[in-house]
Write a protein that holds these residues in place. Structure first.
Motif, PDB file in Angstrom:
ATOM      1  N   PHE A 158     -47.714   0.367  45.107  1.00 37.50           N
ATOM      2  CA  PHE A 158     -48.150  -0.844  45.887  1.00 37.50           C
ATOM      3  C   PHE A 158     -49.543  -0.745  46.638  1.00 37.50           C
ATOM      4  CE2 PHE A 158     -44.175  -3.580  46.173  1.00 37.50           C
ATOM      5  CZ  PHE A 158     -43.256  -2.832  45.830  1.00 37.50           C
ATOM      6  N   GLU A 159     -50.071  -1.887  46.736  1.00 34.06           N
ATOM      7  CA  GLU A 159     -51.356  -2.069  47.305  1.00 34.06           C
ATOM      8  C   GLU A 159     -51.349  -3.446  48.246  1.00 34.06           C
ATOM      9  OE1 GLU A 159     -54.189  -1.646  44.034  1.00 34.06           O
ATOM     10  OE2 GLU A 159     -54.542  -3.698  44.065  1.00 34.06           O
ATOM     11  N   ALA A 160     -52.355  -3.414  49.184  1.00 34.41           N
ATOM     12  CA  ALA A 160     -52.719  -4.426  49.955  1.00 34.41           C
ATOM     13  C   ALA A 160     -54.091  -4.539  50.382  1.00 34.41           C
ATOM     14  CB  ALA A 160     -51.834  -4.225  51.443  1.00 34.41           C
ATOM     15  N   GLU A 161     -54.438  -5.689  50.748  1.00 38.50           N
ATOM     16  CA  GLU A 161     -55.839  -6.095  50.930  1.00 38.50           C
ATOM     17  C   GLU A 161     -56.068  -6.692  52.179  1.00 38.50           C
ATOM     18  OE1 GLU A 161     -58.163  -8.176  48.120  1.00 38.50           O
ATOM     19  OE2 GLU A 161     -60.065  -7.588  49.109  1.00 38.50           O
ATOM     20  N   PHE A 162     -56.663  -6.151  53.149  1.00 36.73           N
ATOM     21  CA  PHE A 162     -57.142  -6.522  54.293  1.00 36.73           C
ATOM     22  C   PHE A 162     -58.031  -7.665  54.373  1.00 36.73           C
ATOM     23  CE2 PHE A 162     -57.792  -7.138  58.748  1.00 36.73           C
ATOM     24  CZ  PHE A 162     -58.917  -6.744  59.321  1.00 36.73           C
ATOM     25  N   LYS A 163     -57.898  -8.704  54.749  1.00 39.88           N
ATOM     26  CA  LYS A 163     -58.716 -10.114  54.854  1.00 39.88           C
ATOM     27  C   LYS A 163     -58.884 -10.476  56.038  1.00 39.88           C
ATOM     28  CE  LYS A 163     -58.637 -11.341  50.020  1.00 39.88           C
ATOM     29  NZ  LYS A 163     -58.407 -12.378  48.898  1.00 39.88           N
ATOM     30  N   LYS A 164     -60.093  -9.939  56.878  1.00 43.06           N
ATOM     31  CA  LYS A 164     -60.222 -10.397  58.225  1.00 43.06           C
ATOM     32  C   LYS A 164     -60.230 -11.796  58.381  1.00 43.06           C
ATOM     33  CE  LYS A 164     -63.112  -9.297  62.127  1.00 43.06           C
ATOM     34  NZ  LYS A 164     -64.189  -8.487  62.722  1.00 43.06           N
ATOM     35  N   SER A 165     -61.193 -12.474  57.338  1.00 43.36           N
ATOM     36  CA  SER A 165     -61.344 -14.092  57.554  1.00 43.36           C
ATOM     37  C   SER A 165     -60.122 -14.846  57.470  1.00 43.36           C
ATOM     38  CB  SER A 165     -62.477 -14.341  56.434  1.00 43.36           C
ATOM     39  OG  SER A 165     -61.975 -14.181  55.520  1.00 43.36           O
ATOM     40  N   GLU A 166     -59.251 -14.082  56.695  1.00 42.09           N
ATOM     41  CA  GLU A 166     -58.022 -14.859  56.506  1.00 42.09           C
ATOM     42  C   GLU A 166     -56.551 -14.588  57.346  1.00 42.09           C
ATOM     43  OE1 GLU A 166     -59.102 -15.683  51.511  1.00 42.09           O
ATOM     44  OE2 GLU A 166     -57.073 -14.932  52.304  1.00 42.09           O
ATOM     45  N   THR A 167     -57.343 -13.559  58.161  1.00 43.28           N
ATOM     46  CA  THR A 167     -56.196 -12.530  58.899  1.00 43.28           C
ATOM     47  C   THR A 167     -54.879 -12.440  58.167  1.00 43.28           C
ATOM     48  OG1 THR A 167     -55.192 -14.707  60.028  1.00 43.28           O
ATOM     49  CG2 THR A 167     -56.863 -13.678  60.936  1.00 43.28           C
ATOM     50  N   SER A 168     -55.277 -11.792  56.699  1.00 42.95           N
ATOM     51  CA  SER A 168     -53.991 -11.735  56.099  1.00 42.95           C
ATOM     52  C   SER A 168     -53.999 -10.049  55.666  1.00 42.95           C
ATOM     53  CB  SER A 168     -54.144 -12.618  55.037  1.00 42.95           C
ATOM     54  OG  SER A 168     -55.206 -12.012  53.894  1.00 42.95           O
ATOM     55  N   PHE A 169     -52.903  -9.586  55.312  1.00 43.20           N
ATOM     56  CA  PHE A 169     -52.525  -8.428  54.823  1.00 43.20           C
ATOM     57  C   PHE A 169     -51.580  -8.483  53.621  1.00 43.20           C
ATOM     58  CE2 PHE A 169     -53.605  -3.953  54.662  1.00 43.20           C
ATOM     59  CZ  PHE A 169     -52.302  -3.118  54.983  1.00 43.20           C
ATOM     60  N   HIS A 170     -51.736  -9.091  52.610  1.00 44.85           N
ATOM     61  CA  HIS A 170     -50.598  -9.116  51.581  1.00 44.85           C
ATOM     62  C   HIS A 170     -50.266  -8.125  50.634  1.00 44.85           C
ATOM     63  CE1 HIS A 170     -50.822 -13.390  52.830  1.00 44.85           C
ATOM     64  NE2 HIS A 170     -52.006 -13.709  52.093  1.00 44.85           N
ATOM     65  N   LEU A 171     -49.040  -7.822  50.325  1.00 45.33           N
ATOM     66  CA  LEU A 171     -48.736  -6.838  49.449  1.00 45.33           C
ATOM     67  C   LEU A 171     -48.367  -7.197  47.962  1.00 45.33           C
ATOM     68  CD1 LEU A 171     -47.573  -3.609  50.065  1.00 45.33           C
ATOM     69  CD2 LEU A 171     -45.530  -4.714  50.082  1.00 45.33           C
ATOM     70  N   THR A 172     -49.037  -6.435  47.336  1.00 43.58           N
ATOM     71  CA  THR A 172     -48.722  -6.428  45.817  1.00 43.58           C
ATOM     72  C   THR A 172     -48.322  -5.250  44.943  1.00 43.58           C
ATOM     73  OG1 THR A 172     -51.281  -6.316  45.330  1.00 43.58           O
ATOM     74  CG2 THR A 172     -50.638  -8.694  45.909  1.00 43.58           C
ATOM     75  N   LYS A 173     -47.940  -5.674  43.908  1.00 41.16           N
ATOM     76  CA  LYS A 173     -47.650  -4.632  42.823  1.00 41.16           C
ATOM     77  C   LYS A 173     -47.461  -5.174  41.572  1.00 41.16           C
ATOM     78  CE  LYS A 173     -44.313  -1.102  41.497  1.00 41.16           C
ATOM     79  NZ  LYS A 173     -43.061  -0.263  41.753  1.00 41.16           N
ATOM     80  N   PRO A 174     -48.237  -4.800  40.695  1.00 39.58           N
ATOM     81  CA  PRO A 174     -48.663  -5.226  39.375  1.00 39.58           C
ATOM     82  C   PRO A 174     -47.222  -5.803  38.470  1.00 39.58           C
ATOM     83  CG  PRO A 174     -50.170  -3.390  39.503  1.00 39.58           C
ATOM     84  CD  PRO A 174     -49.204  -3.607  40.682  1.00 39.58           C
ATOM     85  N   SER A 175     -46.513  -4.783  38.521  1.00 44.97           N
ATOM     86  CA  SER A 175     -45.046  -4.859  37.655  1.00 44.97           C
ATOM     87  C   SER A 175     -43.802  -4.236  38.524  1.00 44.97           C
ATOM     88  CB  SER A 175     -45.439  -3.926  36.536  1.00 44.97           C
ATOM     89  OG  SER A 175     -44.196  -4.090  35.508  1.00 44.97           O
ATOM     90  N   ALA A 176     -43.076  -5.391  38.873  1.00 44.62           N
ATOM     91  CA  ALA A 176     -41.928  -5.053  39.345  1.00 44.62           C
ATOM     92  C   ALA A 176     -41.046  -4.117  38.782  1.00 44.62           C
ATOM     93  CB  ALA A 176     -41.182  -6.322  40.069  1.00 44.62           C
ATOM     94  N   HIS A 177     -40.117  -3.202  39.723  1.00 41.96           N
ATOM     95  CA  HIS A 177     -39.372  -2.269  38.883  1.00 41.96           C
ATOM     96  C   HIS A 177     -37.968  -2.600  39.641  1.00 41.96           C
ATOM     97  CE1 HIS A 177     -37.040   1.308  37.858  1.00 41.96           C
ATOM     98  NE2 HIS A 177     -37.891   1.579  36.953  1.00 41.96           N
TER      99      HIS A 177
END
Lengths: 115, 113
Positions: free
Chosen positions: A63-82
Motif C-alpha cells: 500500500f501507498e498513500a499521497e499527501f496532497k495539501k491543496s486537496e486536503t487528501s490522503f488517498h490509499l492505493t494498491k496497484p493489485s488487490a489480493h
C-alpha cells in the motif's frame, strides 16, 4: 477541530485490480495522517503514516498513500488487490505531536476483494 | 517485543453494573490511549494517559474513567453500564507524546444486556 471523511463505506474490487480508498481531512494545524487496517475481531494495524517530508508514503503489504495539501487528501492505493486485503480500512488524523495523542478517525471503508 | 495486550478479550455485563478493562502497553511505551468502537459512531477517543496523568479526554460522560500505573499499565472503568456501552474498547500505546505512532491492542468486546 480535526475531522476525516472517507468516501465510500464499502468498496468492492476484483483480485488483481487497483485499490483506491479515499480520505479527506480537515485540520487547522499541519496534520499527521495515518491509514490503519482492521481484520475481523482484531485491533487496528498501522499501514502507513505521513508526518513530514516526502508526500508519497509507502507502507506495508504494497500500500501507498499521497499527501496532497491543496486537496486536503490522503488517498490509499494498491496497484493489485489480493484476497488477503479484504478488511476494513480507517484513515486518521492527529495534530502532529504537539502534545496530543488523540487520533480522529474516519468512519471506515470496508474493502471486499472478489475472485 | 510483545504487543499491546488487553484483558479480558470478551465481557458480558448487565445494565447498572460496572466494569474494569485492563491494558498493558508495549514495553517502553509511556502513553496509553483508549478508544470506543461501535457500528454507529465508529472509533471515538476516550482518553489518554501519560506518566500516570490524564492528558486528554474525549466527549464521554463521567461514567467513563481511567487511570495509569507507574509501570504504564492502564485501566478503564465504566460505571452504571447502559446498553449503549456495548462496544469494542481499544487500547493503544505510543512511545511518548511527541511520537504520534500508536500501536493498538486486540480490544475488549463488552456486551451489556
Amino acid at each position: 477541530a480535526q475531522s476525516v471523511t472517507q468516501l465510500g463505506s464499502h468498496v468492492s474490487v476484483s483480485e488483481g485490480a487497483l485499490v483506491l480508498l479515499r480520505c479527506n481531512y480537515s485540520s487547522s494545524v499541519p496534520p499527521y495522517l495515518f491509514w490503519y487496517v482492521q481484520y475481523p475481531n482484531q485491533g487496528l494495524q498501522l499501514l502507513l503514516k505521513y508526518t513530514t517530508g516526502a508526500t508519497l508514503v509507502k507502507g506495508i503489504n504494497g500500500f501507498e498513500a499521497e499527501f496532497k495539501k491543496s486537496e486536503t487528501s490522503f488517498h490509499l492505493t494498491k496497484p493489485s488487490a489480493h484476497m488477503s486485503d479484504a478488511a476494513e480500512y480507517f484513515c486518521a488524523v492527529s495534530s502532529g505531536g504537539g502534545g496530543s495523542e488523540k487520533l480522529v478517525f474516519g468512519k471506515g471503508t470496508k474493502l471486499t476483494v472478489n475472485p | 517485543k510483545a504487543g499491546v495486550t488487553q484483558t479480558p478479550r470478551y465481557l458480558i455485563k448487565t445494565r447498572g453494573q460496572q466494569v474494569t478493562l485492563s491494558c498493558s502497553p508495549i514495553s517502553g511505551h509511556r502513553s496509553v490511549s483508549w478508544y470506543q468502537q461501535t457500528p454507529g459512531q465508529g472509533l471515538q477517543f476516550l482518553f489518554e494517559y501519560f506518566s500516570e496523568t490524564q492528558r486528554n479526554k474525549g466527549n464521554f460522560p463521567g461514567r467513563f474513567s481511567g487511570r495509569q500505573f507507574s509501570n504504564s499499565r492502564s485501566e478503564m472503568n465504566v460505571s452504571t453500564l447502559e446498553l449503549g456501552d456495548s462496544a469494542l474498547y481499544l487500547c493503544a500505546s505510543s512511545v511518548d507524546r511527541t511520537y504520534n505512532e500508536q500501536f493498538f491492542g486486540p480490544g475488549t468486546r463488552l456486551t451489556v444486556l
